[in-house]
Design a protein around this motif. Structure first.
Motif, PDB file in Angstrom:
ATOM      1  N   GLN A   1      14.551  11.464  25.110  1.00 43.77           N
ATOM      2  CA  GLN A   1      14.114  13.227  25.467  1.00 43.77           C
ATOM      3  C   GLN A   1      12.826  13.219  24.653  1.00 43.77           C
ATOM      4  O   GLN A   1      11.774  13.849  25.211  1.00 43.77           O
TER       5      GLN A   1
ATOM      6  N   ARG B   1       4.871  14.258  28.475  1.00 44.37           N
ATOM      7  CA  ARG B   1       4.518  15.597  29.168  1.00 44.37           C
ATOM      8  C   ARG B   1       3.505  16.093  28.218  1.00 44.37           C
ATOM      9  O   ARG B   1       2.572  16.760  29.052  1.00 44.37           O
TER      10      ARG B   1
ATOM     11  N   LYS C   1       3.895  12.921  34.543  1.00 50.42           N
ATOM     12  CA  LYS C   1       4.866  13.884  34.537  1.00 50.42           C
ATOM     13  C   LYS C   1       6.306  13.520  35.396  1.00 50.42           C
ATOM     14  O   LYS C   1       7.450  13.361  35.084  1.00 50.42           O
TER      15      LYS C   1
ATOM     16  N   LYS D   1       9.680  12.265  34.236  1.00 48.43           N
ATOM     17  CA  LYS D   1      11.218  12.677  34.689  1.00 48.43           C
ATOM     18  C   LYS D   1      12.196  11.835  35.520  1.00 48.43           C
ATOM     19  O   LYS D   1      13.243  11.578  35.328  1.00 48.43           O
ATOM     20  N   GLU D   2      11.481  10.910  36.086  1.00 50.48           N
ATOM     21  CA  GLU D   2      12.156   9.934  36.810  1.00 50.48           C
ATOM     22  C   GLU D   2      12.822   8.662  35.947  1.00 50.48           C
ATOM     23  O   GLU D   2      13.845   8.541  36.231  1.00 50.48           O
TER      24      GLU D   2
ATOM     25  N   SER E   1      15.604  10.561  34.448  1.00 52.06           N
ATOM     26  CA  SER E   1      16.727  10.560  35.396  1.00 52.06           C
ATOM     27  C   SER E   1      17.522   9.329  35.571  1.00 52.06           C
ATOM     28  O   SER E   1      18.690   9.248  35.559  1.00 52.06           O
TER      29      SER E   1
END
Length: 547
Positions: free
Chosen positions: A271, A278, A295, A299-300, A303
């Motif tokens: 995180q 980002r 970005k 995120k991918e 996830s």
């Protein structure tokens, strides 16, 4: 090389299941082979021990799987634990010899029917063998014509076993055969079974009998587990397996906890890295399309890693569940008995030359004199029919003495094998409220929950409870009513309990601070409650002695 000849299989079960009409499955996917090895079946109440015995006897048909028997139905003898006698039946009827004996009588008097010779076959000495068997079992006063409804529970049990033995089956199946036997009857049964040449399957909670077996089959939620050796060997192996299962469960839980911490640390690092990525994308001197692509990639990744962590956590949980399934639920005590402290000098009961009802008034054993004080533990011993249960019912106030005096100076509770203390149509909570329990309902439910009696069980009729649960209910009613019992009168209370419940009951009674009078043919149980006195039946009268 010499081939080792294996004993022939008498009955085999392959993937056998038994399902009731309501859909409940009690026996599931059993794979067993029964040969001439003496075999004991054990397990908690409600696991299906008696159902398995009936399956082996051919009295039930499995709903799935295959049951094969090398013996014909005539070569399997089954004796249930509950023996029902119809009016007018005799010893000959109970032993299954009535028709052959009647044919022999007709042949002896020249009144033979056409089929009498075929009926008798090679059993011309059946009457003599029946007399010999009755004598060997200590039933000299009985004969084929003795009315069966005049027999005590122990006599009826022996007669039923004799009938099974006279049939000379290849496989003998007995369900709780020692429940009603006195010490002499138990000795006879052990000697008889030790000499039995055929296959033998015994459902029992009697540790002495189970120690005479050469194999133990345990029914549990895990299925049927076969253990070589007698009961003591089974306990050692089973306890070892349980210790290993508990260790494996603890290891799985520690591994899950350690891995969860690592995953959380990895998640936090990810995180932070994603946040930096980002932020870098926002300030980097690149096109908007490139920023969006960076970005999206961050995120991918988050996830994807999150999904992998989630799957890993599920796998860890599955490992813990699998380890937990190998650990049986074993409550260390059946009951944490409330304090019923009885001072040493407190008089418990006074019996002065009391004549017991229903016994021969000309016999010395009809009269009892006892004076007991303090937290005494008296074990009552004697053969079937000598008056042990009669004495307890007199002490409980259920039957009056014919003459003499009998006074119990403290509150008592009579706990017999049928748990007549319970009203089967009422719940535990209802019965305790009717007995003016001083406990508020919330506290009462909490205490009952500690006995593993949940909200459902404490509100349903006690007839719907298992044997161990009904015993817990009876003890709760005896000890949590308005005036708790300081004297327990125990009459064969373990007859219908599984072994785990018997062991737990023994442990609970060891901590009871009141007095007790115990009638039991289970010598191991008697010794476990540590009696201080013995009241022994003798032909010249009852004898009381300190242990």
């Amino acid at each position: 090389m010499t081939d080792v000849k294996r004993p022939p299989v008498l009955v085999s079960l392959q993937h056998v299941s038994l399902q009731f009409a309501d859909g409940e499955t009690l026996l599931n996917d059993l794979n067993l082979s029964i040969d001439h090895t003496p075999t004991g079946i054990v397990g908690r109440n409600g696991r299906g021990k008696s159902l398995l015995a009936k399956l082996l006897a051919g009295l039930l048909t499995p709903t799935a799987g295959t049951l094969k028997s090398s013996a014909s139905s005539a070569s399997v003898a089954y004796v249930p634990q509950a023996l029902a006698v119809q009016p007018g039946e005799t010893v000959a009827d109970v032993t299954g010899t009535a028709q052959v004996l009647a044919a022999l009588e007709r042949l002896a008097h020249g009144e033979a029917r056409a089929d009498d010779l075929a009926l008798v076959d090679d059993r011309w000495d059946l009457a003599e063998r029946l007399r010999t068997a009755l004598g060997a079992a200590g039933l000299h006063r009985l004969d084929a014509a003795t009315p069966a409804d005049q027999l005590s529970g122990g006599q009826l049990a022996r007669v039923a076993v004799i009938g099974a033995l006279l049939a000379a089956p290849q496989l003998l199946i007995l369900d709780e055969p020692t429940n009603h036997l006195d010490s002499a009857g138990r000795d006879w049964l052990l000697r008889t079974l030790a000499a039995w040449p055929g296959g033998l399957v015994v459902v029992s909670h009697d540790r002495q009998l189970l120690n005479a077996m050469a194999r133990i089959i345990e029914l549990s939620p895990l299925g049927a587990q076969v253990y070589g050796g007698n009961y003591d060997a089974y306990r050692l192996q089973r306890d070892s397996e349980q210790h290993a299962a508990v260790a494996a469960l603890e290891h799985a839980r520690l591994a899950r906890s350690r891995e969860r911490k690592r995953l959380q640390k990895d998640h936090d690092n990810l995180q932070r890295n994603a946040a930096r990525a980002r932020k870098h994308a926002e300030t980097a001197n690149v096109t908007g399309f490139t920023k969006a692509r960076w970005k999206g990639a961050a995120k991918e990744i988050v996830s994807s890693v999150r999904s992998a962590h989630h799957a890993y956590k599920h796998a860890l949980d599955a490992q813990v569940r699998q380890a937990h399934e190998r650990v049986e639920d074993q409550s260390p005590t059946l009951l944490a008995l409330p304090g019923s402290v009885l001072p040493n000098g407190r008089q418990v009961l006074s019996v002065e030359n009391a004549q017991l009802p229903w016994l021969d008034p000309h016999h010395a054993c009809c009269y009892v004199t006892l004076n007991l004080a303090g937290p005494v533990r008296m074990a009552v011993r004697g053969p079937n029919g000598c008056g042990k249960s009669t004495l307890l019912k007199v002490l409980a106030g259920q039957w009056p003495v014919v003459s003499g005096e009998c006074t119990v100076h403290v509150a008592s509770a009579y706990i017999d094998q049928h748990l007549a203390l319970l009203d089967g149509n009422r719940s535990i909570v209802e019965q305790l409220n009717l007995l003016d329990t001083p406990l508020a309902e919330a506290e009462l439910r909490t205490r009952l929950a500690l006995l593993q009696l949940d909200a459902l069980r404490v509100t349903q009729p006690t007839r719907q409870l298992s044997g161990g649960e009904r015993l817990k209910a009876a003890m709760a009613i005896a000890l949590w009513r308005e005036v708790p019992a300081q004297l327990l009168l125990l009459d064969e209370p373990t007859n219908h309990l599984d072994l785990e419940s018997v062991l737990a009951f023994e442990q609970a009674l060891q901590g009871f601070t009141g007095a007790m009078v115990v009638v039991s043919h289970d010598e191991t149980f008697v010794q476990a409650v540590k009696p201080t006195h013995l009241l022994t039946w003798q032909r010249q009268g009852w004898r009381l002695e300190c242990v």
